[in-house]
Structure formats: C-alpha cells, structure tokens
Design a protein around this motif. Structure first.
Motif, short mmCIF file in Angstrom:
data_model
loop_
_atom_site.label_atom_id
_atom_site.label_comp_id
_atom_site.label_asym_id
_atom_site.label_seq_id
_atom_site.Cartn_x
_atom_site.Cartn_y
_atom_site.Cartn_z
N GLU A 182 0.84 -1.19 0.00
CA GLU A 182 0.00 0.00 0.00
C GLU A 182 0.88 1.24 0.00
O GLU A 182 1.80 1.37 0.82
CB GLU A 182 -0.91 0.02 1.22
N LEU A 183 0.61 2.17 -0.90
CA LEU A 183 1.37 3.41 -0.97
C LEU A 183 1.09 4.26 0.26
O LEU A 183 -0.06 4.60 0.54
CB LEU A 183 1.01 4.21 -2.22
N VAL A 235 6.04 2.14 0.44
CA VAL A 235 4.90 1.23 0.55
C VAL A 235 5.00 0.48 1.86
O VAL A 235 6.08 0.36 2.45
CB VAL A 235 4.83 0.22 -0.62
N ALA A 245 7.68 -1.25 -8.18
CA ALA A 245 6.23 -1.42 -8.32
C ALA A 245 5.99 -1.80 -9.77
O ALA A 245 6.29 -1.04 -10.68
CB ALA A 245 5.52 -0.12 -7.96
N TRP A 286 -2.77 0.53 -4.10
CA TRP A 286 -2.02 -0.72 -3.95
C TRP A 286 -1.22 -0.98 -5.21
O TRP A 286 -1.71 -0.75 -6.32
CB TRP A 286 -2.98 -1.89 -3.69
#
Length: 94
Positions: A8-9, A22, A54, A46
């Motif tokens: 999750e950022l 994240v 990412a 996400w």
C-alpha cells in the motif's frame, strides 16, 4: 522463490525521484514506481512490488486476495517479507 507482493502506498515521490514508500505486512520500504509512469497514484493505492519495483497498480480487492493467498504459502511468504525487511533503496539512507 521471488514473489510479487501487494504493498500500500504510504508516501509518494516528492523530491524528483521515482521512489515512493509502501507498506507490506507491517514493513515500510522505499520502492521505485518509475515503471508506473502515466498511472495516477494516490496515497492508499495498492501496487504489486517485486525486487524493489512497483510492477503494476492493483485494486484493493485484488491486493487482499493476493495477500491471503501469499500468507497461505507460509515459509515462502515469510522469506519474502524477511528479504523486504533487509532491502532498502531509499536514496536518503547510506
């Protein structure tokens, strides 16, 4: 085994780099989001993280389902989290 893990950022790049933060399984790490050029990223999004990058943006439902599956792998998931804890591409750290 190398896995792509949903993260999750929690912090977006703001310093001219492609490095965001994240959170994965309680571990916060810097990851490069440069491969997502053109994606609109906001806090709470996400992303699928693999070897410090990412790879794609995913929705929350897909992230939850993937995390559930990964937790079921037991040792492989734990090993991947350990590797994440030991890595850091944060340009601010020496």
């Amino acid at each position: 085994m190398c896995l792509g893990i949903p993260g999750e950022l929690v912090e977006l790049p703001g310093d001219g780099t492609d490095v965001a933060k994240v959170e994965v399984g309680g571990v916060r790490r810097a990851v490069n989001v440069g491969l997502l050029d053109g994606e609109r990223l906001v806090l709470g999004d996400w992303v699928l993280v693999h070897v410090g990058f990412a790879m794609s943006k995913i929705d929350e439902a897909e992230a939850a389902a993937t995390l559930e599956l990964l937790r079921g792998l037991g040792a492989a998931y734990d090993d991947e989290l350990d590797a994440l804890r030991g890595s850091d591409i944060d340009p601010g750290r020496n």
